[in-house]
Design an enzyme around this catalytic site. Structure first.
Site, PDB file in Angstrom:
ATOM      1  N   CYS A   2       1.111  -1.545   0.150  1.00 45.99           N
ATOM      2  CA  CYS A   2      -0.118  -0.249  -0.072  1.00 45.99           C
ATOM      3  C   CYS A   2       0.428   0.996  -0.068  1.00 45.99           C
ATOM      4  O   CYS A   2       2.328   1.134   0.266  1.00 45.99           O
ATOM      5  CB  CYS A   2      -0.687  -0.130   1.073  1.00 45.99           C
ATOM      6  SG  CYS A   2      -2.223  -1.683   1.192  1.00 45.99           S
ATOM      7  N   ARG A  27       3.662  -0.523  -5.010  1.00 46.35           N
ATOM      8  CA  ARG A  27       3.413  -1.296  -3.541  1.00 46.35           C
ATOM      9  C   ARG A  27       1.844  -1.091  -3.513  1.00 46.35           C
ATOM     10  O   ARG A  27       1.538  -2.046  -1.953  1.00 46.35           O
ATOM     11  CB  ARG A  27       3.600   0.533  -2.390  1.00 46.35           C
ATOM     12  CG  ARG A  27       5.007   0.433  -1.917  1.00 46.35           C
ATOM     13  CD  ARG A  27       5.329   1.955  -1.567  1.00 46.35           C
ATOM     14  NE  ARG A  27       6.760   1.717  -1.284  1.00 46.35           N
ATOM     15  CZ  ARG A  27       7.333   0.727  -0.278  1.00 46.35           C
ATOM     16  NH1 ARG A  27       6.055   0.022   0.708  1.00 46.35           N
ATOM     17  NH2 ARG A  27       8.486   0.852   0.606  1.00 46.35           N
ATOM     18  N   TRP A  75      -2.929  -2.530  -1.226  1.00 46.42           N
ATOM     19  CA  TRP A  75      -2.833  -3.987  -1.283  1.00 46.42           C
ATOM     20  C   TRP A  75      -3.788  -3.990  -0.717  1.00 46.42           C
ATOM     21  O   TRP A  75      -3.276  -4.540   0.472  1.00 46.42           O
ATOM     22  CB  TRP A  75      -1.429  -4.367  -1.480  1.00 46.42           C
ATOM     23  CG  TRP A  75      -0.738  -5.795  -2.282  1.00 46.42           C
ATOM     24  CD1 TRP A  75      -0.801  -6.029  -3.535  1.00 46.42           C
ATOM     25  CD2 TRP A  75      -0.880  -6.664  -0.657  1.00 46.42           C
ATOM     26  NE1 TRP A  75      -0.832  -7.817  -2.571  1.00 46.42           N
ATOM     27  CE2 TRP A  75      -0.610  -7.545  -1.632  1.00 46.42           C
ATOM     28  CE3 TRP A  75      -1.190  -6.713   1.001  1.00 46.42           C
ATOM     29  CZ2 TRP A  75      -0.339  -9.649  -0.165  1.00 46.42           C
ATOM     30  CZ3 TRP A  75      -0.776  -8.300   1.171  1.00 46.42           C
ATOM     31  CH2 TRP A  75      -0.682  -9.402   0.407  1.00 46.42           C
ATOM     32  N   ASN A  99      -1.538   2.557   6.012  1.00 47.50           N
ATOM     33  CA  ASN A  99      -0.873   1.057   5.079  1.00 47.50           C
ATOM     34  C   ASN A  99      -0.325  -0.221   6.950  1.00 47.50           C
ATOM     35  O   ASN A  99      -0.618   0.699   8.285  1.00 47.50           O
ATOM     36  CB  ASN A  99       0.605   1.105   4.911  1.00 47.50           C
ATOM     37  CG  ASN A  99       0.284   1.939   3.514  1.00 47.50           C
ATOM     38  OD1 ASN A  99      -0.879   1.942   3.574  1.00 47.50           O
ATOM     39  ND2 ASN A  99       1.017   2.664   3.682  1.00 47.50           N
ATOM     40  N   GLY A 100      -1.213  -1.111   6.675  1.00 55.76           N
ATOM     41  CA  GLY A 100      -0.836  -1.910   7.884  1.00 55.76           C
ATOM     42  C   GLY A 100      -2.202  -2.553   8.199  1.00 55.76           C
ATOM     43  O   GLY A 100      -3.134  -2.715   7.286  1.00 55.76           O
ATOM     44  N   GLU A 482      16.003 -19.244  -6.750  1.00 57.79           N
ATOM     45  CA  GLU A 482      15.400 -18.281  -7.290  1.00 57.79           C
ATOM     46  C   GLU A 482      14.718 -17.988  -9.015  1.00 57.79           C
ATOM     47  O   GLU A 482      13.699 -17.448  -8.941  1.00 57.79           O
ATOM     48  CB  GLU A 482      16.394 -17.132  -7.010  1.00 57.79           C
ATOM     49  CG  GLU A 482      16.498 -15.437  -7.515  1.00 57.79           C
ATOM     50  CD  GLU A 482      15.644 -15.001  -7.137  1.00 57.79           C
ATOM     51  OE1 GLU A 482      14.936 -15.421  -5.549  1.00 57.79           O
ATOM     52  OE2 GLU A 482      15.448 -13.189  -7.023  1.00 57.79           O
ATOM     53  N   LYS A 486      10.972 -16.365  -9.981  1.00 56.93           N
ATOM     54  CA  LYS A 486      11.104 -15.644 -10.642  1.00 56.93           C
ATOM     55  C   LYS A 486       9.789 -16.199 -11.961  1.00 56.93           C
ATOM     56  O   LYS A 486       8.944 -15.869 -11.892  1.00 56.93           O
ATOM     57  CB  LYS A 486      12.633 -15.317 -11.637  1.00 56.93           C
ATOM     58  CG  LYS A 486      13.361 -13.953 -10.471  1.00 56.93           C
ATOM     59  CD  LYS A 486      13.331 -13.393 -10.283  1.00 56.93           C
ATOM     60  CE  LYS A 486      12.222 -12.483  -9.208  1.00 56.93           C
ATOM     61  NZ  LYS A 486      13.059 -12.597  -7.990  1.00 56.93           N
ATOM     62  N   GLU A 489       6.454 -16.191 -10.018  1.00 54.30           N
ATOM     63  CA  GLU A 489       5.765 -14.590  -9.802  1.00 54.30           C
ATOM     64  C   GLU A 489       5.829 -13.636 -11.059  1.00 54.30           C
ATOM     65  O   GLU A 489       4.155 -12.879 -10.792  1.00 54.30           O
ATOM     66  CB  GLU A 489       6.423 -14.129  -8.042  1.00 54.30           C
ATOM     67  CG  GLU A 489       8.274 -13.403  -8.828  1.00 54.30           C
ATOM     68  CD  GLU A 489       9.017 -12.663  -8.226  1.00 54.30           C
ATOM     69  OE1 GLU A 489       7.732 -11.987  -7.171  1.00 54.30           O
ATOM     70  OE2 GLU A 489       9.706 -12.452  -7.867  1.00 54.30           O
ATOM     71  N   HIS A 505      14.245 -39.283  -4.709  1.00 54.59           N
ATOM     72  CA  HIS A 505      13.469 -39.067  -3.258  1.00 54.59           C
ATOM     73  C   HIS A 505      11.769 -38.135  -4.149  1.00 54.59           C
ATOM     74  O   HIS A 505      11.197 -38.592  -2.483  1.00 54.59           O
ATOM     75  CB  HIS A 505      14.027 -38.043  -2.203  1.00 54.59           C
ATOM     76  CG  HIS A 505      15.648 -38.602  -2.187  1.00 54.59           C
ATOM     77  ND1 HIS A 505      15.595 -40.076  -1.626  1.00 54.59           N
ATOM     78  CD2 HIS A 505      16.968 -38.353  -2.346  1.00 54.59           C
ATOM     79  CE1 HIS A 505      17.399 -40.393  -1.534  1.00 54.59           C
ATOM     80  NE2 HIS A 505      17.970 -38.846  -1.988  1.00 54.59           N
ATOM     81  N   LYS A 604       4.968  -4.639  -3.759  1.00 52.11           N
ATOM     82  CA  LYS A 604       6.586  -4.491  -3.530  1.00 52.11           C
ATOM     83  C   LYS A 604       6.804  -4.071  -1.930  1.00 52.11           C
ATOM     84  O   LYS A 604       5.959  -3.854  -1.845  1.00 52.11           O
ATOM     85  CB  LYS A 604       6.992  -2.989  -4.562  1.00 52.11           C
ATOM     86  CG  LYS A 604       8.638  -3.396  -4.240  1.00 52.11           C
ATOM     87  CD  LYS A 604       9.541  -4.231  -5.424  1.00 52.11           C
ATOM     88  CE  LYS A 604      10.429  -4.020  -5.431  1.00 52.11           C
ATOM     89  NZ  LYS A 604      11.333  -5.502  -5.585  1.00 52.11           N
TER      90      LYS A 604
HETATM   91  C1  F6R Z   1      10.537 -12.118  -5.372  1.00 52.33           C
HETATM   92  C2  F6R Z   1      10.366 -10.779  -4.766  1.00 52.33           C
HETATM   93  C3  F6R Z   1       9.821 -10.726  -2.885  1.00 52.33           C
HETATM   94  C4  F6R Z   1      10.530  -9.873  -2.123  1.00 52.33           C
HETATM   95  C5  F6R Z   1      10.466 -10.274  -0.250  1.00 52.33           C
HETATM   96  C6  F6R Z   1      11.851  -9.877   0.306  1.00 52.33           C
HETATM   97  O1  F6R Z   1      11.140 -11.015  -6.431  1.00 52.33           O
HETATM   98  O2  F6R Z   1      10.494  -9.604  -4.274  1.00 52.33           O
HETATM   99  O3  F6R Z   1      10.033 -12.639  -2.973  1.00 52.33           O
HETATM  100  O4  F6R Z   1      11.777 -10.648  -1.935  1.00 52.33           O
HETATM  101  O5  F6R Z   1       9.380 -10.241  -0.290  1.00 52.33           O
HETATM  102  O6  F6R Z   1      11.425  -8.462   0.045  1.00 52.33           O
HETATM  103  P1  F6R Z   1      12.972  -7.420   0.593  1.00 52.33           P
HETATM  104  O7  F6R Z   1      13.594  -8.264   0.465  1.00 52.33           O
HETATM  105  O8  F6R Z   1      12.281  -5.793   0.570  1.00 52.33           O
HETATM  106  O9  F6R Z   1      12.916  -7.976   2.089  1.00 52.33           O
END
Ligand code: F6R
Length: 609
Positions: A2, A27, A75, A99-100, A482, A486, A489, A505, A604
């Site tokens: 948010c 966000r 969000w 936010n929260g 990773e 990617k 998501e 396994h 984000k």
């Molecule tokens: C994946 C992604 C999330 C962040 C996670 C931690 O692409 O962006 O998995 O890595 O939410 O976020 P930070 O690094 O901001 O603590």
């Protein structure tokens, strides 16, 4: 998660609010809204489902002008994405953006219902608006009213409140969700993220936990949680406001993938001096902490956790320092045992991830030698609350999928390892080898970026797939993790990563000719082992995509694709090998027509639990 922006000025602030929301959209993009007090003293509140553009279109069709207002991009936590649940929420003369999460909103609502309040939304925030309204009826100034309300709230908040009857001030409060004041002449602003404020001012004041601020056009008063008037220092941000543009790229993610070699090069230039790692930013007094540590505990989430996983292999194999890595949301509730002389490292792009922050705060009650944050956002909570800080300096990362923050975190971790080896008096070769490899890293990343067209082509193989497996061994296992993260998501293809040795396994049961298996297999001492795993997949008809610089005797036979990767120095292979995987996911998502920068259900910076 948010985004909030508030403004109080002598000029019309509608465009400032909308521009701020656009910059904060990464966000949260479920809905957005704004409330302003117009020239007739009336509150105009507009809210729309979906991205900020929908709100912006609605504003264009309305005559809207005012010098004070608040705005929000959401969000969804409590209540589905819907216009009715969009912020601002109002109660009589009170409007609020938040936010929260307010955990006890139901019990507060029960009491308010007895006083005649009815919520029209499913949100926790509307309850707070009603509570402020009710409390206002008991008397006192706007500030005093909010000061009485806050202790009744359990949970987290960064909130900004507007009272139509007091159109000369905004009240902002922070507990668990960041807020930053933007100072200017004859006007002041507040946002949940400096990125919202940068085009209008670079003079910033971060609120501390528990702070309440009363902001007018010409004054800022801040009070701590006990009600004492406090001064918080003003800083001048050095983030360029145009660094949040896409430039020549189509997407932020694409831009951020391409920026990796440049930002890493710049960071290395600042740290590699006379073939040694210079971390003077840590302060020489603090080096003693690094020298004395006997164990490292890394805590992080998501992509940052995957970076921590790579570091674990490095710390133990290169300098024999025991290292554990844990997901922050587990660490904080698990009652972990602290190892002897253990040092805590948190990894976070945003520095605001609720679980990582909670883990750091918990660690302060435990017997860690100290804490180090490796973080990308200056002034973030993690940065301000850690004993030591190393900034990744990757510049704003707007694409929801982390890319450059991952590779810069790894770069810093490798330099940290070299520094620790030096401080501990280990063989000078260790630091020298790392420095030598890091010097060529930007060039190696550039070579990986040349694979872009190839990845765009390869992406076509994946658009109709519903699942994918990623395999790796050693430091490439976290790279497989990773790569899978990617892919899932942004392309919404279900992807899992396995340490290749685990295949037999269980996961082998999933292999058929519809299951793409991506293998990260640089030419190293584990290559022969991973070749056996490749044969296991081949024998069961899986389609293999092998990212390697090694020679495979069978080339591009059906269901076996060799993706030829340029040579990379062994130490830095994990950093370089993630780049083609980032590009592959990007192109798959693009071909599927997905919103690459704003994948569904995500946002984000996860500032709620
Ligand atoms: C994946 C992604 C999330 C962040 C996670 C931690 O692409 O962006 O998995 O890595 O939410 O976020 P930070 O690094 O901001 O603590």
């Amino acid at each position: 998660m948010c985004g909030i922006i508030g403004a109080i000025s002598y000029r019309n602030i509608v465009d400032i609010l909308l521009d701020g929301l656009r910059r904060l959209e990464y966000r949260g993009y479920d809905s957005s809204g704004l409330a302003i007090v117009d020239i007739h003293g009336q509150v105009m509140c507009l809210r729309r489902l979906g991205g900020v553009q929908n709100l912006s279109d609605a504003v264009e069709n309305t005559i809207l002008s005012g010098t004070i207002g608040i705005a929000h991009t959401r969000w969804a936590t409590h209540g589905k994405p819907a216009e009715i649940n969009a912020h601002p929420h109002t109660s009589s003369d009170i409007s609020i953006v938040h936010n929260g999460i307010i955990e006890n909103y139901q019990s507060i609502y029960k009491q308010l219902r007895e006083c005649g309040y009815i919520c029209s939304s499913e949100t926790d925030t509307e309850v707070v608006a009603h509570l402020v309204d009710w409390e206002g009826k008991q008397g006192g100034s706007f500030l005093e009213v909010v000061q009485r309300v806050l202790p009744r709230l359990r949970g987290t908040y960064g909130m900004v409140i507007l009272d139509r009857r007091m159109p000369d001030r905004l009240i902002a409060a922070r507990s668990g969700s960041p807020l930053v004041i933007g100072c200017s002449i004859g006007e002041n602003f507040i946002g949940s993220d400096p990125i919202a404020l940068l085009p209008i001012t670079r003079r910033l004041i971060y609120l501390e936990e528990g702070d309440i601020a009363q902001i007018t056009a010409s004054s800022i008063m801040i009070f701590d949680r006990c009600g004492n008037s406090v001064q918080r220092s003003e800083i001048l941000s050095n983030i360029r406001h145009d660094s949040v543009n896409k430039g020549v790229y189509h997407h932020y993610m694409q831009k951020e993938i391409y920026e990796q070699s440049t930002v890493i090069k710049k960071r290395l230039q600042g740290c590699l001096k006379n073939n040694k790692v210079d971390f003077s930013e840590l302060g020489s007094k603090n080096e003693i902490l690094l020298k004395n540590l006997k164990h490292i505990q890394i805590v992080a989430c998501g992509t940052s956790y995957n970076a921590g996983m790579v570091a674990r292999y490095w710390f133990e194999s290169l300098i024999q320092v025991p290292c554990d890595v844990e997901i922050a949301s587990e660490f904080r509730y698990r009652q972990p045992v602290v190892r002897h002389n253990s040092f805590l490292i948190t990894l976070s792009q945003s520095g605001e991830t609720a679980d990582t922050l909670a883990a750091l705060r918990l660690s302060k009650t435990m017997r860690y030698l100290g804490s180090l944050a490796i973080c990308n956002v200056p002034g973030s909570s993690l940065v301000r609350e850690s004993d030591l800080v190393l900034m990744t300096q990757a510049g704003p990362e707007i694409g929801v999928a982390s890319t450059k923050s991952f590779t810069t975190q790894l770069t810093i971790l490798l330099m940290l390892l070299a520094k620790i080896s030096y401080l501990k008096g280990m063989k000078p070769d260790i630091e020298r080898n790392i420095v030598e490899a890091l010097k060529v890293l930007p060039y190696r990343i550039d070579q990986m970026l040349l694979k872009n067209d190839f990845m765009a082509d390869l992406a076509k193989d994946f658009i109709n797939k519903e699942n994918a497996l990623f395999l790796g061994r050693g430091t490439q296992y976290p790279i497989a993790m990773e790569g899978a993260l990617k892919l899932k998501e942004i392309s919404y293809i279900h992807a899992e990563a396995y340490a290749a040795g685990e295949l037999k396994h269980g996961p082998l049961a999933l292999i058929d000719d519809n299951m793409p298996v991506i293998v990260v297999a640089p030419d190293n001492d584990l290559l022969e082992k991973i070749k056996s795993n490749i044969e296991e997949v081949r024998a069961r008809g899986g389609s293999l995509y092998i990212f390697t610089n090694a020679q495979f005797c069978v080339l591009n036979i059906e269901n076996m694709h060799i993706i030829s990767i340029p040579y990379v120095e062994a130490i830095i292979t994990p950093i370089a090998y993630i780049v083609p995987l980032q590009l592959l996911s990007y192109h798959i998502a693009l071909l599927k027509g997905n919103n690459v920068d704003q994948p569904r259900n995500l946002a984000k910076s996860v500032t709620v639990e």
